[in-house]
Design a protein around this motif. Structure first.
Motif, mmCIF file in Angstrom:
data_model
loop_
_atom_site.group_PDB
_atom_site.id
_atom_site.type_symbol
_atom_site.label_atom_id
_atom_site.label_comp_id
_atom_site.label_asym_id
_atom_site.label_seq_id
_atom_site.Cartn_x
_atom_site.Cartn_y
_atom_site.Cartn_z
ATOM 1 N N VAL A 4 24.271 -23.387 93.518
ATOM 2 C CA VAL A 4 23.726 -24.036 92.326
ATOM 3 C C VAL A 4 22.383 -24.683 92.685
ATOM 4 N N PRO A 5 21.333 -24.400 91.922
ATOM 5 C CA PRO A 5 20.025 -25.000 92.209
ATOM 6 C C PRO A 5 20.001 -26.489 91.868
ATOM 7 N N THR A 6 19.013 -27.162 92.400
ATOM 8 C CA THR A 6 18.813 -28.572 92.081
ATOM 9 C C THR A 6 17.792 -28.697 90.957
ATOM 10 N N GLY A 7 17.795 -29.836 90.310
ATOM 11 C CA GLY A 7 16.788 -30.104 89.291
ATOM 12 C C GLY A 7 15.389 -30.058 89.888
ATOM 13 N N GLU A 8 15.284 -30.536 91.135
ATOM 14 C CA GLU A 8 13.999 -30.531 91.815
ATOM 15 C C GLU A 8 13.503 -29.097 92.051
ATOM 16 N N GLN A 9 14.414 -28.204 92.414
ATOM 17 C CA GLN A 9 14.031 -26.809 92.614
ATOM 18 C C GLN A 9 13.565 -26.169 91.308
ATOM 19 N N LEU A 10 14.244 -26.474 90.217
ATOM 20 C CA LEU A 10 13.847 -25.906 88.929
ATOM 21 C C LEU A 10 12.442 -26.348 88.547
ATOM 22 N N ARG A 11 12.166 -27.637 88.713
ATOM 23 C CA ARG A 11 10.822 -28.147 88.398
ATOM 24 C C ARG A 11 9.774 -27.521 89.316
ATOM 25 N N THR A 28 17.862 -33.591 86.339
ATOM 26 C CA THR A 28 18.989 -33.825 87.241
ATOM 27 C C THR A 28 18.495 -34.069 88.659
ATOM 28 N N ARG A 29 19.101 -35.042 89.335
ATOM 29 C CA ARG A 29 18.847 -35.250 90.761
ATOM 30 C C ARG A 29 19.944 -34.514 91.501
ATOM 31 N N GLY A 30 19.563 -33.586 92.342
ATOM 32 C CA GLY A 30 20.550 -32.794 93.065
ATOM 33 C C GLY A 30 20.987 -31.594 92.238
ATOM 34 N N VAL A 81 9.617 -15.492 92.041
ATOM 35 C CA VAL A 81 9.905 -16.731 92.757
ATOM 36 C C VAL A 81 11.379 -16.755 93.137
ATOM 37 N N GLU A 82 11.651 -17.211 94.359
ATOM 38 C CA GLU A 82 13.039 -17.350 94.783
ATOM 39 C C GLU A 82 13.322 -18.788 95.176
ATOM 40 N N LEU A 83 14.553 -19.208 94.937
ATOM 41 C CA LEU A 83 15.003 -20.526 95.326
ATOM 42 C C LEU A 83 15.666 -20.396 96.688
ATOM 43 N N PRO A 114 16.542 -27.784 100.377
ATOM 44 C CA PRO A 114 16.281 -26.599 99.544
ATOM 45 C C PRO A 114 14.831 -26.565 99.099
ATOM 46 N N GLY A 115 14.385 -25.396 98.684
ATOM 47 C CA GLY A 115 13.007 -25.267 98.233
ATOM 48 C C GLY A 115 12.810 -24.047 97.370
#
Length: 88
Positions: free
Chosen positions: A6-13, A43-45, A66-68, A77-78
């Motif tokens: 599951v991605p993080t909110g930070e990764q989505l942004r 979301t955080r995390g 783009v890949e997560l 994560p990045g």
């Protein structure tokens, strides 16, 4: 489609920013609503969303080049372009 973390909110942004997309661009590419994207990005995390919603986001980013990246060996994560050339 394979199971993914599951991605993080930070990764989505970050992924959206890497593409220079506004929320409306991601909404169009993923077929999700802008309010849903805004909620998930806040979301955080790890995001709390249905698997179908997560897969829609990941497919949109994948199609855009783009890949997560998952956290590995103590590194967080990045996101990154799938190739060394960013999309036009």
């Amino acid at each position: 489609m394979e199971s993914r973390t599951v991605p993080t909110g930070e990764q989505l942004r970050a992924a959206r920013s890497l593409l220079r997309w506004e929320r409306k661009d991601l909404a169009l590419a993923s077929k999700l609503s802008e309010p849903t994207i805004k909620r998930l990005e806040a979301t955080r995390g790890a995001v709390n969303a249905h698997p179908v919603t997560i897969e829609a986001l990941l497919r949109a980013f994948d199609a855009a080049g783009v890949e997560l990246i998952e956290a590995v060996d103590g590194k967080g994560p990045g996101v990154r372009f799938k190739t060394d050339q960013p999309p036009a």
